[in-house]
Design a protein around this motif. Structure first.
Motif, PDB file in Angstrom:
ATOM      1  N   ALA A 105       0.962  -0.981   0.210  1.00 26.40           N
ATOM      2  CA  ALA A 105       0.005  -0.109  -0.271  1.00 26.40           C
ATOM      3  C   ALA A 105       1.399   0.976   0.534  1.00 26.40           C
ATOM      4  O   ALA A 105       1.579   1.279   0.597  1.00 26.40           O
ATOM      5  N   PRO A 106       0.466   2.443  -0.946  1.00 25.30           N
ATOM      6  CA  PRO A 106       1.648   2.830  -1.005  1.00 25.30           C
ATOM      7  C   PRO A 106       2.025   4.362  -0.540  1.00 25.30           C
ATOM      8  O   PRO A 106       2.928   5.164  -0.017  1.00 25.30           O
ATOM      9  N   HIS A 107       0.293   4.759   0.524  1.00 32.55           N
ATOM     10  CA  HIS A 107       0.422   5.890   1.223  1.00 32.55           C
ATOM     11  C   HIS A 107       0.421   5.799   2.657  1.00 32.55           C
ATOM     12  O   HIS A 107      -0.050   4.455   3.252  1.00 32.55           O
ATOM     13  N   TYR A 108       1.214   6.226   3.825  1.00 32.17           N
ATOM     14  CA  TYR A 108       1.422   6.226   4.890  1.00 32.17           C
ATOM     15  C   TYR A 108       0.710   7.013   5.744  1.00 32.17           C
ATOM     16  O   TYR A 108       0.398   7.903   6.088  1.00 32.17           O
ATOM     17  N   SER A 109      -0.337   6.078   7.000  1.00 31.56           N
ATOM     18  CA  SER A 109      -0.621   6.384   7.252  1.00 31.56           C
ATOM     19  C   SER A 109      -0.217   5.702   8.881  1.00 31.56           C
ATOM     20  O   SER A 109      -0.581   4.701   8.812  1.00 31.56           O
ATOM     21  N   ALA A 110      -0.914   6.344  10.344  1.00 31.67           N
ATOM     22  CA  ALA A 110      -0.407   5.638  11.206  1.00 31.67           C
ATOM     23  C   ALA A 110      -1.364   4.352  12.188  1.00 31.67           C
ATOM     24  O   ALA A 110      -1.171   3.625  12.549  1.00 31.67           O
ATOM     25  N   LEU A 111      -2.753   4.451  10.640  1.00 31.58           N
ATOM     26  CA  LEU A 111      -2.956   3.017  11.003  1.00 31.58           C
ATOM     27  C   LEU A 111      -2.933   2.459   9.199  1.00 31.58           C
ATOM     28  O   LEU A 111      -3.768   1.428   9.881  1.00 31.58           O
ATOM     29  N   SER A 112      -2.576   2.345   8.938  1.00 35.30           N
ATOM     30  CA  SER A 112      -1.568   1.306   7.518  1.00 35.30           C
ATOM     31  C   SER A 112      -1.264   1.175   7.839  1.00 35.30           C
ATOM     32  O   SER A 112      -0.441   0.515   8.409  1.00 35.30           O
ATOM     33  N   ILE A 113       0.166   1.897   7.508  1.00 37.00           N
ATOM     34  CA  ILE A 113       1.834   1.110   7.261  1.00 37.00           C
ATOM     35  C   ILE A 113       2.419   1.567   8.576  1.00 37.00           C
ATOM     36  O   ILE A 113       3.593   0.392   9.165  1.00 37.00           O
ATOM     37  N   ASN A 184      -1.992  15.239  12.739  1.00 30.04           N
ATOM     38  CA  ASN A 184      -0.658  15.827  11.776  1.00 30.04           C
ATOM     39  C   ASN A 184      -0.606  14.409  10.392  1.00 30.04           C
ATOM     40  O   ASN A 184       0.059  14.068   9.931  1.00 30.04           O
ATOM     41  N   ASP A 185      -1.478  12.811  10.801  1.00 32.31           N
ATOM     42  CA  ASP A 185      -1.143  12.125   9.450  1.00 32.31           C
ATOM     43  C   ASP A 185      -0.731  12.840   7.672  1.00 32.31           C
ATOM     44  O   ASP A 185      -1.645  13.214   7.705  1.00 32.31           O
ATOM     45  N   PRO A 186      -0.255  12.307   7.552  1.00 31.69           N
ATOM     46  CA  PRO A 186       0.487  12.740   6.031  1.00 31.69           C
ATOM     47  C   PRO A 186      -0.354  11.528   4.896  1.00 31.69           C
ATOM     48  O   PRO A 186       0.024  12.181   3.820  1.00 31.69           O
ATOM     49  N   TYR A 187      -0.881  11.470   5.457  1.00 27.51           N
ATOM     50  CA  TYR A 187      -1.997   9.831   4.687  1.00 27.51           C
ATOM     51  C   TYR A 187      -2.974  11.218   3.644  1.00 27.51           C
ATOM     52  O   TYR A 187      -2.787  10.606   2.748  1.00 27.51           O
ATOM     53  N   PRO A 188      -3.419  12.014   4.036  1.00 26.45           N
ATOM     54  CA  PRO A 188      -4.415  12.528   2.474  1.00 26.45           C
ATOM     55  C   PRO A 188      -3.630  13.398   2.041  1.00 26.45           C
ATOM     56  O   PRO A 188      -4.158  13.508   1.179  1.00 26.45           O
ATOM     57  N   ASP A 189      -2.517  13.844   2.617  1.00 28.86           N
ATOM     58  CA  ASP A 189      -1.707  14.703   1.574  1.00 28.86           C
ATOM     59  C   ASP A 189      -0.815  13.606   0.868  1.00 28.86           C
ATOM     60  O   ASP A 189      -0.405  14.462  -0.504  1.00 28.86           O
ATOM     61  N   GLN A 190      -0.572  12.605   1.582  1.00 22.07           N
ATOM     62  CA  GLN A 190       0.954  11.717   0.043  1.00 22.07           C
ATOM     63  C   GLN A 190      -0.361  11.202  -0.928  1.00 22.07           C
ATOM     64  O   GLN A 190      -0.352  11.484  -1.555  1.00 22.07           O
ATOM     65  N   ILE A 209      -9.283  14.716  -5.438  1.00 23.38           N
ATOM     66  CA  ILE A 209      -9.123  13.216  -4.857  1.00 23.38           C
ATOM     67  C   ILE A 209     -10.830  12.776  -4.113  1.00 23.38           C
ATOM     68  O   ILE A 209     -11.161  14.055  -3.776  1.00 23.38           O
ATOM     69  N   ALA A 210     -10.564  11.473  -3.477  1.00 22.35           N
ATOM     70  CA  ALA A 210     -12.109  11.067  -3.300  1.00 22.35           C
ATOM     71  C   ALA A 210     -12.098  10.137  -1.713  1.00 22.35           C
ATOM     72  O   ALA A 210     -10.828   8.924  -2.501  1.00 22.35           O
ATOM     73  N   TRP A 211     -12.159   9.712  -1.187  1.00 27.64           N
ATOM     74  CA  TRP A 211     -12.193   8.805  -0.697  1.00 27.64           C
ATOM     75  C   TRP A 211     -13.453   7.098  -0.940  1.00 27.64           C
ATOM     76  O   TRP A 211     -14.316   7.755  -0.911  1.00 27.64           O
ATOM     77  N   GLN A 212     -12.784   6.270  -0.327  1.00 32.43           N
ATOM     78  CA  GLN A 212     -13.597   4.924  -0.527  1.00 32.43           C
ATOM     79  C   GLN A 212     -13.441   3.374   0.038  1.00 32.43           C
ATOM     80  O   GLN A 212     -12.629   4.345   0.972  1.00 32.43           O
TER      81      GLN A 212
END
Ligand code: FEC
Length: 302
Positions: A105-113, A184-190, A209-212
């Motif tokens: 998964a390419p994008h960093y979030s504290a809740l993902s990567i 300040n999670d970088p996920y949306p910016d990434q 962009i949109a969320w799913q």
């Protein structure tokens, strides 16, 4: 002496069959079993796509990385066995000394990567594995991945009806609870950075962009949701969209159901033609790109 090295490929995991959905869903919900209605609803989504090919695709991606990097690849999953802890136990048993972990998964979030990273670190600590580990933090601007997406947007565009005007390209990723924004999670910016890079590469005039796939919980999730964006665009007179689910790198439930069935039904209802970009899966150029990311991580470990 050269360290004995390996790649740890990490992915979400899918239920083994319909009977495994309850265990899987309970695991996703941190041990809280779903209500009978939620369970039936999720089983219905799996039935609608036949079955999720996520496991087989991730295994093939791991093999592709192994071939390119000349190091064994271990596959550990978050919600189904082999779990990340199983892979770490095998790594220790095989005498591996140096591991690069990559989350598919390419994008960093504290809740993902971030969550995958904590799981692998904990698994290594639990068995006192003495080796060295580096988990790639994010790779959302990797040129080979951006080029793949840019090419696939062009391909998807061509499949749209020629009289439906210039499509709006919607770049999507899995929604997460809005509380990530407080830290300040970088996920949306990434996600926006990936979208902007693809838009520039493919000279896309209209994009957003949109969320799913937001979870069915009571907390607020990142929005707007893909289906709401499609409805709003239709109200503004837009007649076609390309959905590029760039937060995912394989075909699975969230692509095959949430985009191909759910979002497509909304688009059909509001008179918008929808085309989706192909998932990277085992595309050779895409695997070259991910292999490059892992190679650089090995180099940084010395
Ligand atoms: O094909 C398959 O069988 C698996 C598809 C699948 C992928 C995936 C990726 C991500 N998720 C992420 C976050 C969350 C959060 C919750 C959550 C819930 C679900 C449910 C299913 C599911 N996810 Fe998932 N996700 C996939 C499948 N996910 C099924 C449960 C039913 C539902 O809500 O739809 C909410 C947990 C909770 O309730 O507390 C948060 C993120 C990714 C992308 C990164 C990655 O791949 O790891 C982030 C694939």
């Amino acid at each position: 002496m050269t360290d004995k090295r390996a790649i740890l490929v990490m992915s979400y995991g899918t239920p083994k069959d319909l009977d495994d959905v309850e265990r899987y869903y309970t695991d996703i919900r941190h041990g809280r079993p779903p209500s009978p209605e939620s369970l039936e609803e999720l089983k219905g989504r799996y039935r609608a796509i036949g079955r999720s090919p996520l496991f087989e695709i991730t295994e093939a991606q791991a093999l592709g990385l192994q071939d390119r990097l000349d190091a064994p690849a271990y596959h550990g999953q978050k919600h189904t066995g082999p779990f990340i802890s199983d892979a770490v136990a095998q790594i220790a048993k095989d005498g591996i000394e140096l591991v690069v972990g990559i989350v598919l998964a390419p994008h960093y979030s504290a809740l993902s990567i971030g969550d995958y990273t904590r799981r692998v670190q904990r698994a290594a600590e639990d068995i006192s594995w003495p080796g060295r580990l580096e988990v790639v933090r994010s790779w959302h601007l990797e040129p080979g991945y951006i080029d793949f997406l840019a090419r696939e947007v062009e391909v998807a565009k061509v499949s749209l009806p020629p009289d439906a005007g210039e499509p709006v390209v919607l770049f999507t990723a899995h929604s997460l609870p809005e509380r990530i924004l407080q830290a300040n999670d970088p996920y949306p910016d990434q996600l926006r950075e990936t979208a902007a890079a693809v838009a520039e590469t493919a000279s896309i005039p209209k994009w957003d962009i949109a969320w799913q796939s937001a979870g069915r919980t009571t907390d607020p999730w990142l929005g707007p949701d893909l289906t709401e964006v499609i409805e709003k665009l239709a109200a503004d007179g837009v007649r076609s969209v390309v959905v590029c689910p760039c937060g995912f790198v394989a075909d699975h439930l969230e692509v095959l159901y949430d985009v191909d069935i759910e979002a497509k039904a909304v688009a059909d209802r509001v008179g918008v033609a929808l085309a989706r970009t192909r998932s990277p899966n085992t595309d050779p150029g895409f695997l070259d790109a991910v292999a490059g990311v892992v190679r650089r991580a090995f180099a940084s470990l010395g």
